[in-house]
Design an enzyme around this catalytic site. Structure first.
Site, mmCIF file in Angstrom:
data_model
loop_
_atom_site.group_PDB
_atom_site.id
_atom_site.type_symbol
_atom_site.label_atom_id
_atom_site.label_comp_id
_atom_site.label_asym_id
_atom_site.label_seq_id
_atom_site.Cartn_x
_atom_site.Cartn_y
_atom_site.Cartn_z
ATOM 1 N N SER A 154 -32.540 45.889 37.901
ATOM 2 C CA SER A 154 -31.583 46.772 36.933
ATOM 3 C C SER A 154 -31.613 46.496 35.585
ATOM 4 O O SER A 154 -32.272 45.205 35.211
ATOM 5 C CB SER A 154 -29.878 46.510 37.470
ATOM 6 O OG SER A 154 -29.026 47.010 36.520
ATOM 7 N N TYR A 167 -23.605 40.150 39.226
ATOM 8 C CA TYR A 167 -24.311 41.170 39.532
ATOM 9 C C TYR A 167 -25.475 40.915 38.826
ATOM 10 O O TYR A 167 -26.600 41.201 39.250
ATOM 11 C CB TYR A 167 -23.891 42.645 38.967
ATOM 12 C CG TYR A 167 -24.699 43.797 39.224
ATOM 13 C CD1 TYR A 167 -24.777 44.512 40.714
ATOM 14 C CD2 TYR A 167 -25.150 44.551 37.993
ATOM 15 C CE1 TYR A 167 -25.599 45.506 40.588
ATOM 16 C CE2 TYR A 167 -26.053 45.536 38.106
ATOM 17 C CZ TYR A 167 -26.444 46.145 39.618
ATOM 18 O OH TYR A 167 -27.028 47.139 39.791
HETATM 19 N N1 LIG Z 1 -27.107 53.874 40.021
HETATM 20 C C1 LIG Z 1 -27.340 52.963 38.815
HETATM 21 O O1 LIG Z 1 -26.959 53.232 37.730
HETATM 22 C C2 LIG Z 1 -28.181 51.812 39.167
HETATM 23 C C3 LIG Z 1 -28.722 51.006 37.942
HETATM 24 C C4 LIG Z 1 -29.213 49.933 38.249
HETATM 25 C C5 LIG Z 1 -29.549 49.488 39.505
HETATM 26 N N2 LIG Z 1 -29.105 49.984 40.651
HETATM 27 C C6 LIG Z 1 -29.471 49.518 41.817
HETATM 28 O O2 LIG Z 1 -29.901 50.591 42.748
HETATM 29 C C7 LIG Z 1 -29.701 50.300 43.991
HETATM 30 C C8 LIG Z 1 -29.104 51.547 44.705
HETATM 31 O O3 LIG Z 1 -27.864 51.991 44.319
HETATM 32 P P1 LIG Z 1 -27.170 53.305 43.918
HETATM 33 O O4 LIG Z 1 -27.106 53.445 42.510
HETATM 34 O O5 LIG Z 1 -28.204 54.572 44.801
HETATM 35 O O6 LIG Z 1 -25.955 53.377 44.713
HETATM 36 P P2 LIG Z 1 -25.290 53.878 45.863
HETATM 37 O O7 LIG Z 1 -25.146 55.386 45.945
HETATM 38 O O8 LIG Z 1 -23.954 53.268 46.013
HETATM 39 O O9 LIG Z 1 -26.063 53.281 47.109
HETATM 40 C C9 LIG Z 1 -26.112 52.158 47.598
HETATM 41 C C10 LIG Z 1 -26.857 52.151 48.999
HETATM 42 O O10 LIG Z 1 -26.760 50.709 49.323
HETATM 43 C C11 LIG Z 1 -26.402 50.872 50.663
HETATM 44 N N3 LIG Z 1 -25.705 49.755 51.027
HETATM 45 C C12 LIG Z 1 -24.776 49.083 50.556
HETATM 46 N N4 LIG Z 1 -24.626 47.780 51.417
HETATM 47 C C13 LIG Z 1 -25.475 47.822 52.280
HETATM 48 C C14 LIG Z 1 -25.636 46.933 53.361
HETATM 49 N N5 LIG Z 1 -24.862 45.597 53.577
HETATM 50 N N6 LIG Z 1 -26.797 47.290 54.200
HETATM 51 C C15 LIG Z 1 -27.371 48.339 54.006
HETATM 52 N N7 LIG Z 1 -27.287 49.373 52.853
HETATM 53 C C16 LIG Z 1 -26.129 48.971 52.343
HETATM 54 C C17 LIG Z 1 -25.556 52.048 50.888
HETATM 55 O O11 LIG Z 1 -25.734 52.288 52.299
HETATM 56 P P3 LIG Z 1 -24.405 52.320 53.229
HETATM 57 O O12 LIG Z 1 -22.900 51.992 52.691
HETATM 58 O O13 LIG Z 1 -24.545 53.592 54.109
HETATM 59 O O14 LIG Z 1 -24.576 50.923 53.932
HETATM 60 C C18 LIG Z 1 -26.319 53.049 50.211
HETATM 61 O O15 LIG Z 1 -27.245 53.749 50.476
HETATM 62 C C19 LIG Z 1 -28.817 49.134 44.143
HETATM 63 O O16 LIG Z 1 -29.603 48.073 44.350
HETATM 64 C C20 LIG Z 1 -28.343 49.101 42.680
HETATM 65 O O17 LIG Z 1 -27.985 47.903 42.301
HETATM 66 C C21 LIG Z 1 -28.615 51.329 40.245
#
Ligand SMILES: NC(=O)c1ccc[n+]([C@@H]2O[C@H](COP(=O)([O-])OP(=O)(O)OC[C@H]3O[C@@H](n4cnc5c(N)ncnc54)[C@H](OP(=O)(O)O)[C@@H]3O)[C@@H](O)[C@H]2O)c1
Length: 259
Positions: A154, A167
């Protein structure tokens, strides 16, 4: 209309078509968008997350469009479940070409609120989940002498601010692990990429458990966040390079995001 030969040549030139790509956290946000994007480019996608019904709907959507996908309920805090996900890919398709260690959460809060359960979950999913993905994929990739491990950090892995110490620490750890991995996997010809997104519109702000903090983050995302396809394209860019090109790190933000 393209001939079959032309279509195949185009697909091959992407270096994505036919690859077996395991994606954790594929039930929403970045993982879901990447599954769609890569399968549209001809990849076989193997999807893990806890919400199996959402994964199954995505598999139905992808296969309905002629793609190839498999889903397995996976909690990345359990190493044996992550191993089962990767093994399912190898058993069904014969190999694993890419693992995208993407599952994560972002429950921001000031340290003085002592949200110890949030800290534990964040460390378990964001750091241990990535390590378990590496542990699951590496033996297969070492045997194959080919493979690509992509981890999701991130902007917060590059800088820390108030409310995001834990985080930011987990995302910094992902970068450090990725760089150590990069150096260690040379003997097997493996590629490693760490991708650090800025604000992208997903369900991530929903993982904030403190209402006042959640409100501020919600407003920030409403103002700045860009489409999840931006991330999917970054993943595709890294995978699509020729095998002797290793895109080690990608950092991107919405154009209008300053910090
Ligand atoms: N969106 C942003 O702005 C942003 C920026 C920087 C980095 N990121 C990173 O991108 C990645 C994806 O996040 P996102 O933005 O797509 O958020 P999101 O829409 O909340 O998706 C998070 C995903 O992680 C899964 N997850 C959470 N806990 C889990 C567990 N214990 N086992 C397996 N799967 C799990 C969730 O699936 P289930 O709940 O179905 O398990 C969901 O599919 C993360 O690592 C986040 O830190 C995002």
């Amino acid at each position: 209309m393209q001939s079959t030969t032309q279509a195949t040549a185009h697909a091959d030139s992407t270096n994505i078509a036919g690859k077996v790509v395991v994606i954790t956290g594929a039930s929403s946000g970045l993982g879901e968008a990447t599954a769609r994007h890569l399968s549209a480019t001809g990849a076989i996608v193997v999807l893990g997350a806890r919400r199996i019904e959402r994964l199954e709907a995505l598999v139905a959507e992808i296969t309905g469009k002629g793609g190839n996908a498999l889903a397995l309920a996976t909690d990345v805090t359990d190493a044996s479940q992550v191993q089962a996900l990767v093994d399912a890919a190898v058993n069904r398709y014969g190999r694993v070409d890419v693992i995208l260690n993407n599952a994560g959460l972002m429950p921001h809060s000031p340290l003085e609120r002592r949200k110890i359960e949030d800290w534990d979950r964040t460390i378990d999913v964001n750091i241990k989940g990535v390590l378990y993905g590496i542990a699951a994929a590496l033996p297969h990739m070492q045997r194959q002498k080919a493979g690509h491990i992509i981890n999701v950090s991130s902007v917060a892995g590059h800088k820390v601010g108030v409310n995001n110490a834990v985080y930011s620490a987990t995302k910094t750890a992902v970068r450090v692990i990725s760089e150590g991995l990069r150096q260690e996997v040379k003997p097997w010809n493996l590629r490693t990429t760490v991708i650090s997104p800025g604000a992208v519109a997903t369900e991530l702000p929903g993982s904030v458990t403190e209402p006042d903090i959640a409100q501020g983050i919600g407003q920030f995302y409403e103002q700045y966040a860009i489409s999840a396809d931006s991330f999917a394209r970054a993943v595709a860019f890294a995978i699509s390079q020729p095998d002797d090109v290793d895109i080690n790190e990608i950092l991107f933000r919405p154009t209008r995001q300053e910090g």
